[in-house]
Every structure is written in C-alpha cells, then in structure tokens.
Design a protein around this motif. Structure first.
Motif, short mmCIF file in Angstrom:
data_model
loop_
_atom_site.label_atom_id
_atom_site.label_comp_id
_atom_site.label_asym_id
_atom_site.label_seq_id
_atom_site.Cartn_x
_atom_site.Cartn_y
_atom_site.Cartn_z
N GLN A 131 0.84 -1.21 0.00
CA GLN A 131 0.00 0.00 0.00
C GLN A 131 0.87 1.26 0.00
O GLN A 131 0.60 2.21 -0.73
CB GLN A 131 -0.92 0.00 1.22
CG GLN A 131 -2.27 -0.60 0.94
CD GLN A 131 -3.27 -0.21 2.01
OE1 GLN A 131 -2.89 0.03 3.15
NE2 GLN A 131 -4.53 -0.14 1.64
N ARG A 132 1.91 1.24 0.83
CA ARG A 132 2.80 2.42 0.90
C ARG A 132 3.45 2.67 -0.45
O ARG A 132 3.50 3.79 -0.93
CB ARG A 132 3.88 2.20 1.97
CG ARG A 132 3.41 2.50 3.40
CD ARG A 132 4.57 2.59 4.36
NE ARG A 132 5.28 1.34 4.49
CZ ARG A 132 4.88 0.32 5.26
NH1 ARG A 132 3.78 0.43 5.97
NH2 ARG A 132 5.59 -0.80 5.32
N GLU A 133 3.93 1.59 -1.08
CA GLU A 133 4.63 1.73 -2.36
C GLU A 133 3.68 2.23 -3.45
O GLU A 133 4.00 3.14 -4.22
CB GLU A 133 5.21 0.37 -2.75
CG GLU A 133 6.32 0.45 -3.77
CD GLU A 133 7.00 -0.90 -3.94
OE1 GLU A 133 7.26 -1.25 -5.09
OE2 GLU A 133 7.25 -1.59 -2.93
N LEU A 134 2.49 1.66 -3.48
CA LEU A 134 1.52 2.05 -4.50
C LEU A 134 1.06 3.49 -4.28
O LEU A 134 0.91 4.26 -5.24
CB LEU A 134 0.31 1.10 -4.46
CG LEU A 134 0.60 -0.35 -4.86
CD1 LEU A 134 -0.59 -1.24 -4.52
CD2 LEU A 134 0.94 -0.44 -6.33
N HIS A 135 0.89 3.83 -3.02
CA HIS A 135 0.43 5.18 -2.71
C HIS A 135 1.48 6.20 -3.14
O HIS A 135 1.16 7.26 -3.71
CB HIS A 135 0.15 5.28 -1.21
CG HIS A 135 -0.60 6.51 -0.84
ND1 HIS A 135 -0.11 7.46 0.01
CD2 HIS A 135 -1.82 6.97 -1.22
CE1 HIS A 135 -0.98 8.44 0.14
NE2 HIS A 135 -2.03 8.16 -0.60
N LYS A 139 0.98 9.16 -5.76
CA LYS A 139 1.22 10.56 -5.38
C LYS A 139 2.23 11.22 -6.31
O LYS A 139 2.11 12.40 -6.64
CB LYS A 139 1.74 10.62 -3.94
CG LYS A 139 0.73 11.19 -2.97
CD LYS A 139 1.33 11.35 -1.61
CE LYS A 139 0.70 12.55 -0.92
NZ LYS A 139 1.18 12.68 0.44
N GLY A 140 3.22 10.42 -6.76
CA GLY A 140 4.24 10.95 -7.65
C GLY A 140 3.79 11.03 -9.10
O GLY A 140 4.58 11.39 -9.97
N GLY A 141 2.57 10.64 -9.36
CA GLY A 141 2.04 10.74 -10.72
C GLY A 141 2.45 9.61 -11.64
O GLY A 141 2.20 9.65 -12.84
N GLU A 142 3.11 8.57 -11.08
CA GLU A 142 3.54 7.46 -11.94
C GLU A 142 2.47 6.38 -12.06
O GLU A 142 2.55 5.50 -12.93
CB GLU A 142 4.82 6.83 -11.36
CG GLU A 142 6.02 7.73 -11.47
CD GLU A 142 7.23 7.07 -10.84
OE1 GLU A 142 7.97 6.41 -11.58
OE2 GLU A 142 7.42 7.23 -9.62
#
Ligand SMILES: NC(=O)c1ccc[n+]([C@@H]2O[C@H](COP(=O)([O-])OP(=O)(O)OC[C@H]3O[C@@H](n4cnc5c(N)ncnc54)[C@H](OP(=O)(O)O)[C@@H]3O)[C@@H](O)[C@H]2O)c1
Length: 194
Positions: A131-135, A139-142
């Motif tokens: 979840q942290r990685e996906l979030h 957030k970074g637009g990737e």
C-alpha cells in the motif's frame, strides 16, 4: 520418461501414484519400481480410482500425455501443487490442432513457460508495504488509478451487469453514501502512517 520420473520422486521421499493403460504395467510399477499405487487410465472408473489413490490430493503431477489424464488430475491438485508439462502424447495423432487445456499444455512445453496461480490472500503480510509503495507511486504521478463510481445501492444491479459487459472504465464501485467531509484526507493520513 514416466517410469523414471516416478522412481526419482520415490527416491526423494514422495508417495508415487502411476497411471498406465494396463494391469501388467501397473504391477511392474508397484512390485518392481516401488510405486505406492497405480491406476488404469482405460478403466471406466478411472477418475474415481485416481481420486481414491490420491486421498490427500496431488502435490506434483508429471504430465507426459495431456488429454483426459490431465483433466482427471487437475481437480485433485493440492494447494501450491505443481505440474511438470513434459508431453501431450494423447494428442499426437489428433486430426485437429490442440485446443483448450491441451493447447495450453503444448504452449507451456514448447515455450518453456511458467504459469502460476495468484491469490491475493497469500500476500497479506506484505499488504502494508505494498500500500505504501503504490500510494507513493500514485502521489508521484507514476500510477493512475481509474475509478468508475456509481451512486446509491439502487445502482448496484445495473452497475454489475454493465461491468460484466465491459461498460466500466477503471475499477467499478458503488458509493452507498456521499463521502463525509475530509474522508479522503483522513484516508491519506492513515495510508501514509502504515
Ligand atoms: N519436454 C521435453 O523436453 C521432452 C523430451 C522428450 C520427450 N518428451 C515427451 O515426453 C512424453 C513421454 O516420452 P517417453 O519417451 O516416455 O514416451 P514413451 O516411452 O513412448 O511412452 C509413451 C507412453 O505414453 C502412453 N500413451 C500413449 N498414448 C497415449 C494416450 N493417447 N493417452 C495417454 N497415454 C498415452 C503409453 O503408456 P500407457 O498406455 O501405459 O498409458 C505409452 O507407453 C512424450 O509426450 C514425449 O513427446 C518431452
């Protein structure tokens, strides 16, 4: 191939069940080669016999033949079971090119493919990290998350029918009630603290 694979499995400690087309071959497997059990694929009770010979399911199936034997073994495979796709002898003299499960086995063999089941519950211990990685990616637009939200429980049946017809763009959801004020912000705080 089959009689050697079975013996190597036995040497490695496996309980080995062999499938052949004759009583004579089956006796050799059990009496000379150390197989625990054997099943005759030509018997009218083949599927039941195979199930009875594998009461705890099948952990590894070494498949030399594809066809009806593969179809009989598939429902018996245990969780995290494995199939070695080696050959599809049952189809070598067929009139038509392989289709369905046989074509799948052929593709796996000739391209050395690996096909593995994915079950999200197997990865629960890594849920927070994911979840942290996906979030962070989002957030970074990737990473763009497409959502298709319908409002109200009454919209659920129609939404389900539309989704099965491919009418949604992105993850289809039904919102039972409007988001309370600040809900999104709270969710973001919770996700970033996990
Ligand atoms: N992937 C690879 O790198 C690789 C390399 C070599 C061979 N292979 C394949 O591995 C498989 C086994 O090779 P092998 O050399 O052990 O073959 P084999 O000695 O010729 O054994 C063939 C056995 O298959 C069974 N069989 C024949 N027709 C069948 C059918 N319609 N349905 C189910 N079983 C049938 C028969 O046993 P029963 O009648 O007793 O059942 C027969 O004795 C073959 O499909 C071969 O093409 C793959």
């Amino acid at each position: 191939m089959g009689h050697l694979a079975g013996q190597l499995a036995r040497v490695a400690g496996a309980r080995v069940v062999g499938i052949t087309s004759s009583t004579e071959k089956n006796e050799i497997l059990r009496q000379q080669l150390g197989y625990t059990a054997t099943v005759n694929r030509r018997s009218s009770s083949f599927v039941d016999d195979l199930r009875a010979a594998c009461p705890a399911g099948v952990d590894v199936y070494y498949d030399n033949v594809g066809g009806p034997a593969l179809e009989a073994v598939l429902p018996l495979l245990a969780r995290h079971g494995r199939i070695v796709c080696c050959g599809v002898t049952a189809h070598y003299d067929a009139d038509r090119p392989p289709a369905g499960v046989t074509d799948l086995a052929t593709q796996l063999i000739v391209k050395s493919l690996r096909m593995q089941g994915f079950l999200v519950a197997d990865y629960l211990p890594r849920w927070g990290a994911a979840q942290r990685e996906l979030h962070a990616l989002q957030k970074g637009g990737e990473l763009t998350v497409l959502e298709d939200i319908r409002d109200g429980l009454d919209s659920a049946p129609g939404a389900l029918i539309e989704m099965l017809a491919g009418g949604n763009i992105g993850q289809l959801g039904v919102r039972l009630a409007p988001d309370p004020p600040g809900w999104r912000a709270l969710l973001e705080i919770e996700q970033s603290s996990q």
